[in-house]
Design a protein around this motif. Sequence first.
Motif, PDB file in Angstrom:
ATOM      1  N   GLY A 186       0.819  -1.208   0.000  1.00 19.23           N
ATOM      2  CA  GLY A 186       0.000   0.000   0.000  1.00 19.23           C
ATOM      3  C   GLY A 186       0.851   1.256   0.000  1.00 19.23           C
ATOM      4  O   GLY A 186       2.079   1.217   0.108  1.00 19.23           O
ATOM      5  N   GLY A 187       0.199   2.381  -0.162  1.00 19.20           N
ATOM      6  CA  GLY A 187       0.877   3.668  -0.055  1.00 19.20           C
ATOM      7  C   GLY A 187       1.716   4.012  -1.266  1.00 19.20           C
ATOM      8  O   GLY A 187       1.655   3.356  -2.309  1.00 19.20           O
ATOM      9  N   PHE A 188       2.524   5.056  -1.112  1.00 20.28           N
ATOM     10  CA  PHE A 188       3.346   5.567  -2.200  1.00 20.28           C
ATOM     11  C   PHE A 188       4.802   5.610  -1.764  1.00 20.28           C
ATOM     12  O   PHE A 188       5.109   5.766  -0.581  1.00 20.28           O
ATOM     13  CB  PHE A 188       2.887   6.981  -2.591  1.00 20.28           C
ATOM     14  N   ALA A 189       5.689   5.470  -2.744  1.00 17.64           N
ATOM     15  CA  ALA A 189       7.127   5.541  -2.469  1.00 17.64           C
ATOM     16  C   ALA A 189       7.837   5.963  -3.742  1.00 17.64           C
ATOM     17  O   ALA A 189       7.379   5.682  -4.853  1.00 17.64           O
ATOM     18  CB  ALA A 189       7.653   4.189  -1.995  1.00 17.64           C
ATOM     19  N   THR A 190       8.950   6.631  -3.575  1.00 22.25           N
ATOM     20  CA  THR A 190       9.737   7.068  -4.721  1.00 22.25           C
ATOM     21  C   THR A 190      10.139   5.865  -5.572  1.00 22.25           C
ATOM     22  O   THR A 190      10.514   4.813  -5.043  1.00 22.25           O
ATOM     23  CB  THR A 190      11.001   7.797  -4.251  1.00 22.25           C
ATOM     24  N   ALA A 191      10.061   6.035  -6.882  1.00 22.57           N
ATOM     25  CA  ALA A 191      10.308   4.929  -7.806  1.00 22.57           C
ATOM     26  C   ALA A 191      11.787   4.806  -8.187  1.00 22.57           C
ATOM     27  O   ALA A 191      12.621   5.618  -7.785  1.00 22.57           O
ATOM     28  CB  ALA A 191       9.459   5.107  -9.061  1.00 22.57           C
ATOM     29  N   TYR A 192      12.078   3.762  -8.952  1.00 18.45           N
ATOM     30  CA  TYR A 192      13.381   3.532  -9.563  1.00 18.45           C
ATOM     31  C   TYR A 192      14.530   3.450  -8.558  1.00 18.45           C
ATOM     32  O   TYR A 192      15.623   3.985  -8.777  1.00 18.45           O
ATOM     33  CB  TYR A 192      13.675   4.595 -10.624  1.00 18.45           C
ATOM     34  N   GLY A 193      14.284   2.796  -7.435  1.00 18.14           N
ATOM     35  CA  GLY A 193      15.354   2.532  -6.485  1.00 18.14           C
ATOM     36  C   GLY A 193      15.710   3.664  -5.560  1.00 18.14           C
ATOM     37  O   GLY A 193      16.722   3.586  -4.863  1.00 18.14           O
ATOM     38  N   LEU A 194      14.879   4.696  -5.508  1.00 16.78           N
ATOM     39  CA  LEU A 194      15.190   5.866  -4.688  1.00 16.78           C
ATOM     40  C   LEU A 194      14.335   5.971  -3.427  1.00 16.78           C
ATOM     41  O   LEU A 194      14.410   6.976  -2.724  1.00 16.78           O
ATOM     42  CB  LEU A 194      15.022   7.143  -5.526  1.00 16.78           C
ATOM     43  N   SER A 195      13.556   4.949  -3.141  1.00 11.14           N
ATOM     44  CA  SER A 195      12.699   5.004  -1.958  1.00 11.14           C
ATOM     45  C   SER A 195      13.519   4.841  -0.689  1.00 11.14           C
ATOM     46  O   SER A 195      14.669   4.377  -0.712  1.00 11.14           O
ATOM     47  CB  SER A 195      11.643   3.898  -2.019  1.00 11.14           C
ATOM     48  N   ASP A 196      12.910   5.203   0.426  1.00 13.43           N
ATOM     49  CA  ASP A 196      13.577   5.033   1.722  1.00 13.43           C
ATOM     50  C   ASP A 196      13.902   3.563   1.975  1.00 13.43           C
ATOM     51  O   ASP A 196      14.962   3.235   2.530  1.00 13.43           O
ATOM     52  CB  ASP A 196      12.698   5.571   2.857  1.00 13.43           C
ATOM     53  N   LEU A 197      12.980   2.681   1.563  1.00 14.93           N
ATOM     54  CA  LEU A 197      13.199   1.254   1.791  1.00 14.93           C
ATOM     55  C   LEU A 197      14.363   0.741   0.945  1.00 14.93           C
ATOM     56  O   LEU A 197      15.188  -0.039   1.423  1.00 14.93           O
ATOM     57  CB  LEU A 197      11.933   0.455   1.480  1.00 14.93           C
ATOM     58  N   ASP A 198      14.438   1.170  -0.309  1.00 12.61           N
ATOM     59  CA  ASP A 198      15.577   0.781  -1.148  1.00 12.61           C
ATOM     60  C   ASP A 198      16.889   1.161  -0.482  1.00 12.61           C
ATOM     61  O   ASP A 198      17.828   0.356  -0.402  1.00 12.61           O
ATOM     62  CB  ASP A 198      15.476   1.469  -2.521  1.00 12.61           C
ATOM     63  N   GLN A 199      16.939   2.389   0.003  1.00 11.01           N
ATOM     64  CA  GLN A 199      18.178   2.873   0.608  1.00 11.01           C
ATOM     65  C   GLN A 199      18.483   2.159   1.923  1.00 11.01           C
ATOM     66  O   GLN A 199      19.647   1.899   2.245  1.00 11.01           O
ATOM     67  CB  GLN A 199      18.082   4.380   0.815  1.00 11.01           C
ATOM     68  N   LYS A 200      17.432   1.806   2.655  1.00 16.42           N
ATOM     69  CA  LYS A 200      17.625   1.052   3.891  1.00 16.42           C
ATOM     70  C   LYS A 200      18.245  -0.314   3.602  1.00 16.42           C
ATOM     71  O   LYS A 200      19.186  -0.750   4.292  1.00 16.42           O
ATOM     72  CB  LYS A 200      16.279   0.873   4.605  1.00 16.42           C
ATOM     73  N   VAL A 201      17.728  -0.979   2.590  1.00 14.86           N
ATOM     74  CA  VAL A 201      18.220  -2.318   2.261  1.00 14.86           C
ATOM     75  C   VAL A 201      19.632  -2.247   1.689  1.00 14.86           C
ATOM     76  O   VAL A 201      20.476  -3.104   1.993  1.00 14.86           O
ATOM     77  CB  VAL A 201      17.251  -3.030   1.292  1.00 14.86           C
ATOM     78  N   GLU A 202      19.908  -1.231   0.887  1.00 13.42           N
ATOM     79  CA  GLU A 202      21.272  -1.072   0.380  1.00 13.42           C
ATOM     80  C   GLU A 202      22.256  -0.879   1.533  1.00 13.42           C
ATOM     81  O   GLU A 202      23.363  -1.430   1.523  1.00 13.42           O
ATOM     82  CB  GLU A 202      21.329   0.097  -0.588  1.00 13.42           C
ATOM     83  N   ALA A 203      21.842  -0.126   2.537  1.00 11.29           N
ATOM     84  CA  ALA A 203      22.686   0.061   3.717  1.00 11.29           C
ATOM     85  C   ALA A 203      22.870  -1.255   4.465  1.00 11.29           C
ATOM     86  O   ALA A 203      23.939  -1.525   5.033  1.00 11.29           O
ATOM     87  CB  ALA A 203      22.078   1.117   4.639  1.00 11.29           C
ATOM     88  N   LYS A 204      21.834  -2.091   4.465  1.00  9.10           N
ATOM     89  CA  LYS A 204      21.928  -3.393   5.118  1.00  9.10           C
ATOM     90  C   LYS A 204      22.951  -4.274   4.415  1.00  9.10           C
ATOM     91  O   LYS A 204      23.709  -5.005   5.073  1.00  9.10           O
ATOM     92  CB  LYS A 204      20.555  -4.073   5.130  1.00  9.10           C
ATOM     93  N   PHE A 205      22.997  -4.215   3.093  1.00  8.15           N
ATOM     94  CA  PHE A 205      24.014  -4.971   2.356  1.00  8.15           C
ATOM     95  C   PHE A 205      25.414  -4.539   2.802  1.00  8.15           C
ATOM     96  O   PHE A 205      26.302  -5.377   3.007  1.00  8.15           O
ATOM     97  CB  PHE A 205      23.851  -4.759   0.846  1.00  8.15           C
ATOM     98  N   SER A 206      25.605  -3.244   2.957  1.00 10.08           N
ATOM     99  CA  SER A 206      26.911  -2.742   3.394  1.00 10.08           C
ATOM    100  C   SER A 206      27.239  -3.248   4.798  1.00 10.08           C
ATOM    101  O   SER A 206      28.385  -3.606   5.096  1.00 10.08           O
ATOM    102  CB  SER A 206      26.931  -1.213   3.365  1.00 10.08           C
ATOM    103  N   GLU A 207      26.238  -3.290   5.651  1.00  7.98           N
ATOM    104  CA  GLU A 207      26.437  -3.811   7.011  1.00  7.98           C
ATOM    105  C   GLU A 207      26.814  -5.285   6.974  1.00  7.98           C
ATOM    106  O   GLU A 207      27.744  -5.728   7.664  1.00  7.98           O
ATOM    107  CB  GLU A 207      25.157  -3.617   7.824  1.00  7.98           C
ATOM    108  N   ILE A 208      26.108  -6.052   6.163  1.00  7.08           N
ATOM    109  CA  ILE A 208      26.352  -7.493   6.072  1.00  7.08           C
ATOM    110  C   ILE A 208      27.767  -7.775   5.573  1.00  7.08           C
ATOM    111  O   ILE A 208      28.458  -8.669   6.074  1.00  7.08           O
ATOM    112  CB  ILE A 208      25.306  -8.153   5.156  1.00  7.08           C
ATOM    113  N   PHE A 209      28.219  -6.981   4.597  1.00 11.16           N
ATOM    114  CA  PHE A 209      29.523  -7.235   3.991  1.00 11.16           C
ATOM    115  C   PHE A 209      30.656  -6.432   4.640  1.00 11.16           C
ATOM    116  O   PHE A 209      31.789  -6.473   4.172  1.00 11.16           O
ATOM    117  CB  PHE A 209      29.461  -6.972   2.487  1.00 11.16           C
ATOM    118  N   GLU A 210      30.338  -5.687   5.693  1.00 10.53           N
ATOM    119  CA  GLU A 210      31.340  -5.006   6.508  1.00 10.53           C
ATOM    120  C   GLU A 210      32.137  -3.956   5.726  1.00 10.53           C
ATOM    121  O   GLU A 210      33.298  -3.688   6.032  1.00 10.53           O
ATOM    122  CB  GLU A 210      32.296  -6.029   7.128  1.00 10.53           C
TER     123      GLU A 210
END
Length: 372
Positions: free
Chosen positions: A48-72
């Motif tokens: 539901g709801g709305f989010a910025t498209a094409y990989g620019l949403s808050d969730l996209d950026q959160k998950v990208e940061a998680k990848f960085s955390e996982i790979f140290e």
Amino acid sequence: MHWRNVPPTLFITLQLTLVHWCISMFFASDNWAGAHSKIAERLLAESGGFATAYGLSDLDQKVEAKFSEIFEREVAVFFVATGSAANSLSLASVQKPGGITFCHSEAHVAEDECGSPDFFSSARLATVKGAAGKIDPQALAAKIARFPQDAVHHGRAAAVTITQATEIGTVYSLDEIDAVASVAKANGLPLHMDGARFANALVALAASPAEMTWKRGVDILSFGGTKNGCWCAEAIVFFDPEKAKEMHFIRKRAAQLFSKSRFIAAQFDGYFQDGLWLDLARHSNGMADRLRAGIEKTRGARLAWPTISNEVFAIIPKSASKAAEDKGAKFYEWPIPESQPDLVGDDETLIRLVTSFATTEADVANFLACLG
């Protein structure tokens, strides 16, 4: 009691129980499994709801940061739809005119992707032999030497790719990755890892994501989630973000930039939550361990070669194979390796069994019972 006197509700229950027993032995591929409920719930919550498209949403950026955390370390992440897309675009990003990518002779990129890596990268694949589905470093060095950088007529070396876990269920040790990476680096070549079953290999080695990738010399990773409980979630990971700038254009040109990419991000968000991805892989590998142990105790059946991931290769009587199929078991007969022409007897067949997060102990027990 005669079957005509069985109450209809009980009769239906008995039918459903029998059908479940007959069709629950799915070992053809972990791609056949559905999605884990926690990942499905996370995807639904994001619907539901709305989010910025094409990989620019808050969730996209959160998950990208998680990848960085996982790979140290800071990494660049690009979501794509399939493992073939991840492999093909990864290799395209490091190609050059006349480029040659080196892979194992049984690698997925060479055998099962319909020329997709060649198509997207405009490069060729050169296969390298190696025992247990793994590139032999010495053979790799010799093969690379055939394509020097000034070999206009023959092409020039451009990249190396390995598969972890391999196509035959084996896993490169950390030292083995080091050895391949050393050859690649000595020749100035980037090293790509096809990690369609990355989590299965990781838990099999009891290593960290960093230890199995960039700390060993891996430059680019195809990170797979679909085989391990996601709906449709794959990612390309660059361990040096400075080398990822062209991927934005490569992905777009290949029609792999999702407008609603937050739905891939949502899957990875659920996948990583509380270490779910590792738990799913441990379960899958554990079910494969049960299969391996059971097959070793079954008269007339034996393991074709040792594996430690969620793939099991077994040699069983043809009669047992047919009996299992007749009872609903799903698996693939596997080609006999060219290097082992005498591996299978006249009355035997080589099969591949793949477990998943959805495989149960009952599934394994039922299959082993089919083998007698």
